[in-house]
Design an enzyme around this catalytic site. Structure first.
Site, PDB file in Angstrom:
ATOM      1  N   ARG A 158       0.825  -1.237   0.000  1.00  0.00           N
ATOM      2  CA  ARG A 158       0.000   0.000   0.000  1.00  0.00           C
ATOM      3  C   ARG A 158       0.852   1.277   0.000  1.00  0.00           C
ATOM      4  O   ARG A 158       0.439   2.313   0.510  1.00  0.00           O
ATOM      5  CB  ARG A 158      -0.980   0.038   1.181  1.00  0.00           C
ATOM      6  CG  ARG A 158      -1.990  -1.082   1.174  1.00  0.00           C
ATOM      7  CD  ARG A 158      -2.915  -1.033  -0.062  1.00  0.00           C
ATOM      8  NE  ARG A 158      -3.803  -2.183  -0.063  1.00  0.00           N
ATOM      9  CZ  ARG A 158      -3.527  -3.351  -0.684  1.00  0.00           C
ATOM     10  NH1 ARG A 158      -2.408  -3.487  -1.389  1.00  0.00           N
ATOM     11  NH2 ARG A 158      -4.366  -4.348  -0.629  1.00  0.00           N
ATOM     12  N   SER A 207     -11.044  -0.706   2.761  1.00  0.00           N
ATOM     13  CA  SER A 207     -10.508  -1.023   4.098  1.00  0.00           C
ATOM     14  C   SER A 207      -9.971   0.237   4.749  1.00  0.00           C
ATOM     15  O   SER A 207      -9.191   0.968   4.143  1.00  0.00           O
ATOM     16  CB  SER A 207      -9.366  -2.036   3.985  1.00  0.00           C
ATOM     17  OG  SER A 207      -9.858  -3.252   3.516  1.00  0.00           O
ATOM     18  N   GLU A 276      -5.319   3.181   6.359  1.00  0.00           N
ATOM     19  CA  GLU A 276      -5.044   3.103   4.915  1.00  0.00           C
ATOM     20  C   GLU A 276      -5.708   4.301   4.234  1.00  0.00           C
ATOM     21  O   GLU A 276      -5.169   4.869   3.288  1.00  0.00           O
ATOM     22  CB  GLU A 276      -5.595   1.790   4.353  1.00  0.00           C
ATOM     23  CG  GLU A 276      -5.323   1.630   2.870  1.00  0.00           C
ATOM     24  CD  GLU A 276      -5.715   0.254   2.333  1.00  0.00           C
ATOM     25  OE1 GLU A 276      -5.592  -0.742   3.065  1.00  0.00           O
ATOM     26  OE2 GLU A 276      -6.146   0.190   1.168  1.00  0.00           O
TER      27      GLU A 276
HETATM   28  C1  LIG Z   1     -15.604  -0.636  -2.455  1.00  0.00           C
HETATM   29  C2  LIG Z   1     -14.098  -0.393  -2.399  1.00  0.00           C
HETATM   30  C3  LIG Z   1     -13.230  -1.471  -2.567  1.00  0.00           C
HETATM   31  C4  LIG Z   1     -11.850  -1.270  -2.505  1.00  0.00           C
HETATM   32  N1  LIG Z   1     -11.022  -2.344  -2.667  1.00  0.00           N
HETATM   33  C5  LIG Z   1      -9.683  -2.166  -2.636  1.00  0.00           C
HETATM   34  C6  LIG Z   1      -8.796  -3.288  -2.836  1.00  0.00           C
HETATM   35  O1  LIG Z   1      -9.201  -4.404  -3.053  1.00  0.00           O
HETATM   36  N2  LIG Z   1      -7.465  -3.038  -2.794  1.00  0.00           N
HETATM   37  C7  LIG Z   1      -6.943  -1.787  -2.574  1.00  0.00           C
HETATM   38  O2  LIG Z   1      -5.722  -1.636  -2.563  1.00  0.00           O
HETATM   39  N3  LIG Z   1      -7.766  -0.724  -2.382  1.00  0.00           N
HETATM   40  C8  LIG Z   1      -9.106  -0.877  -2.408  1.00  0.00           C
HETATM   41  N4  LIG Z   1      -9.943   0.192  -2.220  1.00  0.00           N
HETATM   42  C9  LIG Z   1      -9.369   1.524  -1.900  1.00  0.00           C
HETATM   43  C10 LIG Z   1      -9.109   2.438  -3.126  1.00  0.00           C
HETATM   44  O3  LIG Z   1      -9.923   2.061  -4.224  1.00  0.00           O
HETATM   45  C11 LIG Z   1      -7.642   2.426  -3.539  1.00  0.00           C
HETATM   46  O4  LIG Z   1      -6.806   2.923  -2.522  1.00  0.00           O
HETATM   47  C12 LIG Z   1      -7.374   3.231  -4.821  1.00  0.00           C
HETATM   48  O5  LIG Z   1      -6.071   2.953  -5.233  1.00  0.00           O
HETATM   49  C13 LIG Z   1      -7.557   4.732  -4.680  1.00  0.00           C
HETATM   50  O6  LIG Z   1      -7.571   5.302  -5.995  1.00  0.00           O
HETATM   51  P1  LIG Z   1      -8.313   6.675  -6.332  1.00  0.00           P
HETATM   52  O7  LIG Z   1      -8.085   6.996  -7.739  1.00  0.00           O
HETATM   53  O8  LIG Z   1      -9.715   6.609  -5.868  1.00  0.00           O
HETATM   54  O9  LIG Z   1      -7.461   7.655  -5.421  1.00  0.00           O
HETATM   55  P2  LIG Z   1      -7.977   8.852  -4.486  1.00  0.00           P
HETATM   56  O10 LIG Z   1      -8.788   8.262  -3.361  1.00  0.00           O
HETATM   57  O11 LIG Z   1      -8.608   9.908  -5.305  1.00  0.00           O
HETATM   58  O12 LIG Z   1      -6.591   9.355  -3.918  1.00  0.00           O
HETATM   59  C14 LIG Z   1      -5.802   8.535  -3.071  1.00  0.00           C
HETATM   60  C15 LIG Z   1      -4.457   9.236  -2.824  1.00  0.00           C
HETATM   61  O13 LIG Z   1      -3.715   9.236  -4.038  1.00  0.00           O
HETATM   62  C16 LIG Z   1      -3.363  10.581  -4.410  1.00  0.00           C
HETATM   63  N5  LIG Z   1      -3.399  10.642  -5.880  1.00  0.00           N
HETATM   64  C17 LIG Z   1      -4.403  10.275  -6.717  1.00  0.00           C
HETATM   65  N6  LIG Z   1      -4.025  10.433  -7.997  1.00  0.00           N
HETATM   66  C18 LIG Z   1      -2.760  10.918  -7.968  1.00  0.00           C
HETATM   67  C19 LIG Z   1      -1.823  11.288  -8.986  1.00  0.00           C
HETATM   68  N7  LIG Z   1      -2.109  11.205 -10.295  1.00  0.00           N
HETATM   69  N8  LIG Z   1      -0.601  11.745  -8.592  1.00  0.00           N
HETATM   70  C20 LIG Z   1      -0.296  11.845  -7.266  1.00  0.00           C
HETATM   71  N9  LIG Z   1      -1.138  11.539  -6.278  1.00  0.00           N
HETATM   72  C21 LIG Z   1      -2.365  11.063  -6.634  1.00  0.00           C
HETATM   73  C22 LIG Z   1      -4.403  11.462  -3.733  1.00  0.00           C
HETATM   74  O14 LIG Z   1      -3.925  12.780  -3.567  1.00  0.00           O
HETATM   75  C23 LIG Z   1      -4.612  10.709  -2.429  1.00  0.00           C
HETATM   76  O15 LIG Z   1      -3.582  11.028  -1.525  1.00  0.00           O
HETATM   77  C24 LIG Z   1     -11.321   0.040  -2.273  1.00  0.00           C
HETATM   78  C25 LIG Z   1     -12.213   1.116  -2.122  1.00  0.00           C
HETATM   79  C26 LIG Z   1     -13.589   0.906  -2.194  1.00  0.00           C
HETATM   80  C27 LIG Z   1     -14.512   2.080  -2.044  1.00  0.00           C
END
Ligand SMILES: Cc1cc2nc3c(=O)[nH]c(=O)nc-3n(C[C@H](O)[C@H](O)[C@H](O)COP(=O)(O)OP(=O)(O)OC[C@H]3O[C@@H](n4cnc5c(N)ncnc54)[C@H](O)[C@@H]3O)c2cc1C
Length: 281
Positions: A158, A207, A276
């Site tokens: 992560r 999570s 996380e």
């Molecule tokens: C139903 C559900 C299931 C999930 N299952 C999983 C799973 O199985 N495994 C898992 O690992 N996670 C899971 N997640 C958590 C989440 O989807 C992940 O952490 C995902 O990688 C976040 O991506 P995002 O684009 O939504 O990022 P955001 O939530 O928009 O941002 C997350 C972080 O990344 C930064 N960020 C985003 N884009 C950039 C960029 N281009 N450059 C620099 N920084 C950036 C943001 O500033 C922030 O700090 C789940 C979430 C939900 C709601």
């Protein structure tokens, strides 16, 4: 020119995150190409980069920091057994795109509601697979205005290879050729598993806590009888104790109080839980 870049003012952040929680944002920019993104990054000192908002808890109060949402930066193309994509591309779509091209590697990640940028930053993973293990190279914007391509990098559980002061612009993944039907079957199986194991019918941010070195927070939360525990509209999921779900107009404070309660229980049992999700102020 900044003034030509699409933007929205005074928007409700609950419409920009999977938790469906948050007060108003002063401004959100939606660059539609790399030039617009770079222009914004060069002009704005303090800003927050938003992907799909699936790992974020926004505050109830007004969010003054300008936000850049990457979702319109979503180009992708295939070259041999590699796929290029921009930071805002949806991981769902990337998985489907690779399947259509007979490229295997992302099957286990199908269903994570992320953008590619957010997934790399978090090194998103599931069922023993992590996105960064498929990463060949990626481009970042550094705070000093430099744009560099990284081919050698480290990542951990992560914790992707992007530093806090860097913005991920695009990435190239190396995958393996495979029969399209085999890839599709595995993706569907994984999606079904997710729906069985996780509370997909309620807003959440996945999570809440990271796995410990030798413990699983979800398992402990369940053992301590905290499933179903509620604060306001926030609730520890009955289906997966690692998820906090928004069952009825939860506020950010409801979620924070619930997190504190879980952390208090962890500490009473001699554990320290690391979050996380990103809790924003
Ligand atoms: C139903 C559900 C299931 C999930 N299952 C999983 C799973 O199985 N495994 C898992 O690992 N996670 C899971 N997640 C958590 C989440 O989807 C992940 O952490 C995902 O990688 C976040 O991506 P995002 O684009 O939504 O990022 P955001 O939530 O928009 O941002 C997350 C972080 O990344 C930064 N960020 C985003 N884009 C950039 C960029 N281009 N450059 C620099 N920084 C950036 C943001 O500033 C922030 O700090 C789940 C979430 C939900 C709601």
């Amino acid at each position: 020119m900044l003034k030509n870049i699409e933007k929205k003012r005074n928007v409700l952040l609950k419409n920009y995150c999977t938790f469906k929680i948050g007060g108003k944002a002063k401004i959100i920019y939606f660059p539609k190409n790399n030039d617009e993104l770079i222009e914004l990054l060069n002009k704005k000192n303090k800003l927050f980069i938003l992907g799909n908002g699936s790992n974020i808890l926004f505050p109830d109060s007004r969010f003054e920091t300008p936000i850049i949402c990457t979702k319109k930066l979503n180009k992708m193309f295939v070259q041999g057994d590699c796929v290029f994509c921009e930071a805002g591309a949806s991981l769902f779509e990337l998985c489907m795109f690779c399947q259509k091209h007979g490229l295997s590697g992302f099957e286990k990640l199908y269903g994570i509601p992320a953008t590619v940028g957010g997934a790399i930053v978090m090194n998103a993973g599931a069922f023993g697979e992590e996105i960064c293990s498929k990463l060949k190279s990626f481009k970042i914007f550094k705070k000093n205005g430099e744009i560099i391509e990284k081919k050698n990098f480290r990542y951990a559980y992560r914790k992707g290879p992007v530093e806090d002061d860097e913005i991920l612009l695009s990435a190239i993944f190396k995958l393996k050729k495979e029969k399209k039907s085999k890839i599709l079957n595995e993706m569907m199986e994984i999606f079904q598993k997710r729906k069985t194991l996780q509370p997909y019918n309620y807003p959440s941010a996945g999570s809440v806590f990271k796995r410990g070195e030798n413990f699983l927070p979800a398992k402990l939360i369940d053992e301590w009888g905290l499933k179903g525990l509620k604060v306001g509209g926030a609730c520890v999921s009955d289906k997966h104790a690692g998820f906090i779900i928004n069952i009825k107009n939860a506020s950010s404070n409801d979620v924070k109080k619930l997190i504190e309660e879980i952390e208090r229980n962890a500490s009473q049992h001699g554990f320290v839980f690391e979050k996380e999700i990103k809790v924003l102020k």
